[in-house]
Design a protein around this motif. Structure first.
Motif, PDB file in Angstrom:
ATOM      1  N   GLU A  61      -1.749 -27.160 -22.273  1.00 11.72           N
ATOM      2  CA  GLU A  61      -1.876 -28.330 -21.153  1.00 11.72           C
ATOM      3  C   GLU A  61      -2.186 -29.617 -22.167  1.00 11.72           C
ATOM      4  OE1 GLU A  61      -1.125 -27.973 -18.034  1.00 11.72           O
ATOM      5  OE2 GLU A  61      -0.795 -25.820 -17.789  1.00 11.72           O
ATOM      6  N   ARG A  62      -1.825 -30.621 -21.252  1.00 13.04           N
ATOM      7  CA  ARG A  62      -2.530 -31.764 -21.579  1.00 13.04           C
ATOM      8  C   ARG A  62      -3.992 -31.992 -20.859  1.00 13.04           C
ATOM      9  NH1 ARG A  62       3.163 -33.602 -21.678  1.00 13.04           N
ATOM     10  NH2 ARG A  62       3.597 -34.526 -23.612  1.00 13.04           N
ATOM     11  N   LYS A 106      -4.348 -36.535 -26.453  1.00 13.58           N
ATOM     12  CA  LYS A 106      -3.099 -37.188 -26.099  1.00 13.58           C
ATOM     13  C   LYS A 106      -1.890 -35.934 -26.127  1.00 13.58           C
ATOM     14  CE  LYS A 106      -3.961 -41.820 -27.345  1.00 13.58           C
ATOM     15  NZ  LYS A 106      -3.286 -42.743 -28.270  1.00 13.58           N
ATOM     16  N   LYS A 107      -2.255 -34.850 -26.976  1.00 16.35           N
ATOM     17  CA  LYS A 107      -1.229 -33.849 -27.094  1.00 16.35           C
ATOM     18  C   LYS A 107      -1.577 -32.578 -26.359  1.00 16.35           C
ATOM     19  CE  LYS A 107       0.249 -35.100 -31.846  1.00 16.35           C
ATOM     20  NZ  LYS A 107       0.306 -34.660 -33.153  1.00 16.35           N
ATOM     21  N   ARG A 161     -10.383 -26.344 -35.023  1.00 17.75           N
ATOM     22  CA  ARG A 161      -9.196 -26.826 -33.896  1.00 17.75           C
ATOM     23  C   ARG A 161      -9.917 -27.399 -32.609  1.00 17.75           C
ATOM     24  NH1 ARG A 161      -4.361 -24.089 -34.639  1.00 17.75           N
ATOM     25  NH2 ARG A 161      -3.647 -25.722 -33.178  1.00 17.75           N
ATOM     26  N   LYS A 162      -9.036 -28.006 -32.082  1.00 18.30           N
ATOM     27  CA  LYS A 162      -9.543 -28.897 -30.720  1.00 18.30           C
ATOM     28  C   LYS A 162      -9.002 -27.872 -29.631  1.00 18.30           C
ATOM     29  CE  LYS A 162      -9.498 -33.172 -29.667  1.00 18.30           C
ATOM     30  NZ  LYS A 162     -11.035 -33.680 -29.207  1.00 18.30           N
ATOM     31  N   PHE A 163      -9.896 -27.208 -28.991  1.00  8.79           N
ATOM     32  CA  PHE A 163      -9.485 -26.523 -27.902  1.00  8.79           C
ATOM     33  C   PHE A 163     -10.310 -26.592 -26.544  1.00  8.79           C
ATOM     34  CE2 PHE A 163     -11.834 -23.352 -30.087  1.00  8.79           C
ATOM     35  CZ  PHE A 163     -12.710 -22.813 -29.425  1.00  8.79           C
TER      36      PHE A 163
END
Length: 263
Positions: free
Chosen positions: A68-69, A74-75, A118-120
């Motif tokens: 999801e955004r 932004k992604k 990572r971004k999560f």
């Protein structure tokens, strides 16, 4: 430590579902007999990690993942939702750190070998101050926090996530990310308060009491069915930036005097 059997929801046997519900109800007697099916499988279709000893489930972990955004990128980024994590009493020798192992394994499978870079987002619902305290220490930033208000865009994101992704239409979420149950209950946890629920952080305990997630009457404590939505953002890059900025500030002013010290 034993290793889990990993199953999609549709592959669980009737006996396994019966065991899962029994474990849930042993922890919270207010859960329905079909709690796992009605409140998790039908709504979020999780992946189950089943830890068994002699064909008997002694612990389990259930996860769902969404892309999801979010207000943090932004992604689209992965959102890991922990549905359930329970164990039977008396089996710690077999399943020590089962939740930590399952978390790391699931993240590796869904995000990649270097998931910690990572971004999560990780989300779960809880009525446990101790769990909230421990989880907040793991992430770059987490909500809700008594150190700062939850930004409006984060509030909106969480509210949408609860109704759209978790399909929880019988609750309302407030500005402190607390889900208020339409029909609260009263479950005595007095005997478990000190060992399982009480946080070392007194403000964390106060938050759960003020928000009526836990009620206190005389010397007793009760669950109400209300839950806190915990949201943690994993961002290695932002964490490194903060560390570098802090070092830069100290380098510019190396002679900062701590409060209470004398020249």
């Amino acid at each position: 430590m034993i290793y889990p059997i990993i199953k999609q929801s549709k592959d669980l046997t009737l006996d396994e579902l019966k065991e899962l519900n029994a474990i849930c109800r042993a922890i919270n007697s207010c859960f329905a007999e079909n709690h796992v099916e009605e409140n998790h499988i039908k709504k979020t279709n999780p992946i189950f990690y089943l830890f068994k000893v002699n064909e008997k489930i002694v612990a389990f972990h259930a996860f769902s993942v969404f892309l999801e955004r979010t207000p943090f990128s932004k992604k689209k980024i992965p959102i890991i939702y922990i549905n359930l994590s329970f164990k039977r009493q008396g089996f710690d020798a077999y399943i020590k750190n089962y939740a930590k192992w399952s978390n790391a394994h699931f993240l590796k499978q869904q995000i990649g070998r270097f998931w910690f870079l990572r971004k999560f987002i990780l989300i779960f619902l809880t009525n446990n101050p101790k769990l909230a305290e421990r989880s907040s220490e793991v992430f770059y930033q987490s909500y809700p926090s008594y150190h700062q208000e939850t930004p409006n865009e984060t509030l909106h994101f969480c509210s949408t996530f609860v109704t759209k992704n978790l399909k929880l239409n019988d609750t309302s979420i407030n500005h402190n990310l607390v889900l208020k149950k339409a029909h609260p209950y009263k479950m005595d946890i007095s005997s478990k308060w000190e060992t399982l629920y009480k946080s070392h952080d007194t403000k964390q305990n106060e938050f759960f009491l003020q928000e009526q997630i836990i009620n206190s009457e005389d010397t007793k404590a009760f669950l109400t069915g209300n839950l806190m939505l915990f949201l943690g953002e994993n961002s290695c890059i932002n964490l490194i930036k903060n560390i570098l900025l802090l070092k830069l500030r100290k380098a510019k002013n190396p002679y900062q005097i701590k409060k209470g010290s004398s020249q």
